[in-house]
Design an enzyme around this catalytic site. Structure first.
Site, short mmCIF file in Angstrom:
data_model
loop_
_atom_site.label_atom_id
_atom_site.label_comp_id
_atom_site.label_asym_id
_atom_site.label_seq_id
_atom_site.Cartn_x
_atom_site.Cartn_y
_atom_site.Cartn_z
CB SER A 155 -14.27 -4.46 -1.03
OG SER A 155 -13.03 -4.04 -1.52
CG LEU A 211 -18.82 0.58 2.58
CD1 LEU A 211 -18.36 2.01 2.89
CD2 LEU A 211 -20.29 0.40 2.95
CE1 TYR A 224 -3.29 -2.78 0.24
CE2 TYR A 224 -3.59 -2.32 2.56
CZ TYR A 224 -3.92 -3.04 1.45
OH TYR A 224 -4.87 -4.01 1.53
#
Length: 346
Positions: free
Chosen positions: A236, A238, A53
């Site tokens: 994830s 959402l 990330y």
């Protein structure tokens, strides 16, 4: 919010977790620091990051930056004892780390130390492999998944090598518990069987995608989780922002869809119509769709901590405002009916 154990470990985490994959890219340092403070102040004690990330896009020059920002927050605030920190090592990749090489036992010994330095901490609470080296059906690869080229003995040898390295790290006090990500039911049981047979650390969690729109976990993985005492870290929840409704009519500037074009393959002809079904359910039952999607995770018949991300503190405040939302039996039944009528839109 409730606290649950990570598998059979003594690590207690909240049933939702702040994800950091935008820290250092879409989310600047000041906003990232503020988000962590907001999450902890709201009662969340769980933070997830990864070697690779930030994302959108993933670049060799930014690998490790999200971990670095979390480490800076730790050094700045002194609140390390208030948070459970999870991170991940990248598997084989297009070249953003190790010239594309993933992980084995030797790599694990190095990457744990590198993450500890970036995180500015003495111990990582949960160390995860980001995806299996043999391949995975995650990331929309389920539609064409072909495991026929796998070598079972090679996989078993690799697992034992990795588990042995992780055991060294646990004994050295560098990590507390281990988990997988983007793994299958067969894979999880083999990691666990190998560990049990050899007296090595046992997987306590699996971080797989799971949301109202993406429910591959509901069958074999759910059975594995219940029988093997494995906690799902649902990423994830959402659906990359789809379940907020923000993509129904346009593409907001700076959003993930505006950056990568198709939400990692999630945008299909069925995606927005099926999303609208859930948005309509939330409206009809007087629940915010974001709060509905998050609250639904806690209703599942297996242990879940849902990892959500926010590009900015405004989005985070919206999510946190629904942390005590409860769904009625009527709404849950309607969600079940919607899933049967509109399964797997992507």
């Amino acid at each position: 919010m409730q606290k649950i154990a990570l598998g059979g470990s003594d690590i207690m985490v909240t049933d939702c977790c702040l994800g950091t994959m935008t820290f250092g890219n879409q989310t600047d340092r000041a906003d990232a620091y503020a988000q962590i403070d907001m999450a902890l102040d709201a009662g969340i004690n769980f933070l997830d990051t990864a070697e690779m990330y930030p994302v959108n896009p993933i670049r060799a020059e930014t690998v490790g930056l999200s971990e670095t920002i979390v480490g800076e927050w730790i050094a700045k605030t002194g609140r390390r004892s208030e948070v459970v920190i999870a991170t991940k090592v990248s598997g084989n990749n297009p070249g953003w780390v190790r010239e594309g090489y993933g992980y084995d036992g030797a790599v694990i010994r190095q990457t744990v130390d590198a993450s500890l330095r970036r995180l500015q901490t003495d111990v990582i609470d949960l160390y995860q492999m980001h995806w299996p080296e043999r391949g995975s059906y995650a990331f929309r690869q389920n539609w064409t998944y072909d495991p026929s080229g796998q070598d079972r003995q090679q996989t078993m040898d690799h697992m034992l090598d990795v588990l042995s390295a992780l055991d060294d790290c646990v004994k050295a006090g560098k990590i507390r518990a281990i988990g997988m990500s983007n793994e299958s039911a067969w894979g999880m049981t083999k990691w666990i069987d190998q560990a049990t047979a050899a007296g090595l650390p046992r997987m306590v969690s699996v971080q797989n995608e799971y949301s109202l729109l993406f429910r591959l976990y509901d069958t074999d993985m759910a059975e594995m989780a219940v029988n093997e005492d494995v906690t799902l870290l649902a990423y994830s929840p959402l659906a990359c922002g789809l379940l907020t409704g923000k993509y129904q009519h346009d593409v907001p500037a700076g959003s993930r869809l505006s950056i990568n074009g198709n939400l990692g393959g999630r945008m299909t002809p069925r995606t927005l119509p099926v999303t609208q079904v859930y948005l309509d359910l939330a409206r009809d039952h007087g629940v915010d769709p974001v709060h509905m999607a998050m609250a639904w995770q806690a209703t599942r018949p297996f242990p879940v901590s849902a990892i959500f991300g926010a590009t900015n503190t405004g989005q985070l405040a919206h999510i946190l405002a629904g942390r005590d939302t409860m769904l009625t039996d009527e709404l849950l039944a309607a969600i079940g009916a919607a899933h049967r009528a509109h399964p797997l839109p992507y």
